[in-house]
Design a protein around this motif. Sequence first.
Motif, PDB file in Angstrom:
ATOM      1  N   LEU A 180     -32.390 -11.320 123.028  1.00 44.87           N
ATOM      2  CA  LEU A 180     -33.675 -10.885 123.484  1.00 44.87           C
ATOM      3  C   LEU A 180     -33.802  -9.765 122.231  1.00 44.87           C
ATOM      4  CD1 LEU A 180     -36.535 -11.451 124.602  1.00 44.87           C
ATOM      5  CD2 LEU A 180     -36.009  -9.644 126.130  1.00 44.87           C
ATOM      6  N   MET A 181     -33.342  -8.748 122.244  1.00 39.39           N
ATOM      7  CA  MET A 181     -33.267  -7.582 121.496  1.00 39.39           C
ATOM      8  C   MET A 181     -33.026  -7.948 119.904  1.00 39.39           C
ATOM      9  SD  MET A 181     -34.318  -5.680 123.886  1.00 39.39           S
ATOM     10  CE  MET A 181     -34.700  -4.314 122.482  1.00 39.39           C
ATOM     11  N   ARG A 182     -31.867  -8.785 119.631  1.00 38.19           N
ATOM     12  CA  ARG A 182     -31.952  -9.358 118.353  1.00 38.19           C
ATOM     13  C   ARG A 182     -33.032 -10.069 117.683  1.00 38.19           C
ATOM     14  NH1 ARG A 182     -31.302 -14.589 115.480  1.00 38.19           N
ATOM     15  NH2 ARG A 182     -29.841 -14.091 113.710  1.00 38.19           N
ATOM     16  N   GLN A 183     -33.563 -10.975 118.678  1.00 42.51           N
ATOM     17  CA  GLN A 183     -34.835 -11.604 118.107  1.00 42.51           C
ATOM     18  C   GLN A 183     -35.972 -10.676 117.853  1.00 42.51           C
ATOM     19  OE1 GLN A 183     -33.053 -14.394 117.497  1.00 42.51           O
ATOM     20  NE2 GLN A 183     -34.970 -15.175 117.751  1.00 42.51           N
ATOM     21  N   PHE A 184     -35.978  -9.338 118.530  1.00 39.22           N
ATOM     22  CA  PHE A 184     -37.062  -8.425 118.234  1.00 39.22           C
ATOM     23  C   PHE A 184     -36.666  -7.975 116.962  1.00 39.22           C
ATOM     24  CE2 PHE A 184     -38.952  -4.273 118.641  1.00 39.22           C
ATOM     25  CZ  PHE A 184     -40.136  -4.508 118.834  1.00 39.22           C
TER      26      PHE A 184
END
Length: 274
Positions: A154-158
Motif C-alpha cells: 500500500l505504501m509503495r503504491q502511494f
Amino acid sequence: MADRSGLLLRHVLLLLGAAVMLAPFVLMLSLSLKPPAEIFAPEFRLLPVQWAAVEDYTAAFTKVPLARFLLNGFIVTFCIFTAQALTALPMAYALAKLRWQGRDTAFLLVLAALLVPPQVPAIPLYIALWQLDLLNTYAAIILPSTISVFGIFLMRQFFRTVPDDLIAAARMDGLGEFAIVWRIMLPTAAPALAAFGCLSFIWNWNEFFWPYIAVQSEQLMTPPLGIAFFSDTEAGTSWGPLMAAATVATAPLVLAFLLAQRAFVRGVTMTGIK
C-alpha cells in the motif's frame, strides 16, 4: 430520464447492500438489550418489551474481565501498527523510489507473500516462540505481525505518486535516504498511513486464530478471545451478555473508522487501489 433511472437503481442497490451489511449489527445490538425470555421468543421484536440492557452489560463486564480484554486489544493493536509502520515505510520507499538490482524481483516476492494465508506459517512461528520462551506473553501476539506485506504494498503504491523532483530537492539539501523517509515521505504519506492504520487496527483487533494459540493466560487475552467465555456448551450460552460484550468490542472499530473516514478514503484513492 434514463440517467435518473440508472442513478435511482444504483442507490437502491447500495441501500440494499448497506441493509444486508448492517443487519447483523442491528440484531446484535437488539439482543444485547433483551432478557432471555424475549431473545428466545417465537416472534421477533427489534426493541424489547422489557429492557434488560443494564443487566446484560453489567454481566458482560463482571462475568469476565472485559475491561482488561479491551485494554489488551488496544495495547496489541497499537504495538503492531507502530512496528508495521516503522518497517513498511522504509521498505516501501526502497521499492518505489530507489534504483537497485533485484528491486522488481523483491516487489514480486511482496506480491507473492500477499497470497500466503496467515495460518500457513503458524506452526513454525509457534515453535520459534516456544524455543525463545515467549509464549503466553504480549510479544507472542505482536511479533508475528510486525511486518505487513500489505502495508508495504500500500505504501509503495502511494510513494509512486510522490514527484521525484521533491526527493531530488531533499537530496540537494543534504538529506540522507532515511531522513527523506521520516522527514519528507512520512508527512506526505499521512493519508495512506491513516488508511493502513484503520485496516491494521480492524484486522488485529478482530484476530482470533493466532492469539488463541499464542496465549493461555486470561490476563493477556484480546476481545475476541474474551467474548468466547460467554459460550458454554454445557450450561448454555448467555446470549444477552454475549451480545453486549460483542457490542462493546465492536464499538472501537466503528469509532475508529468514523474518525478516520476521510483520510481512509483519500488514502485508498491516492494509492490507486480502487
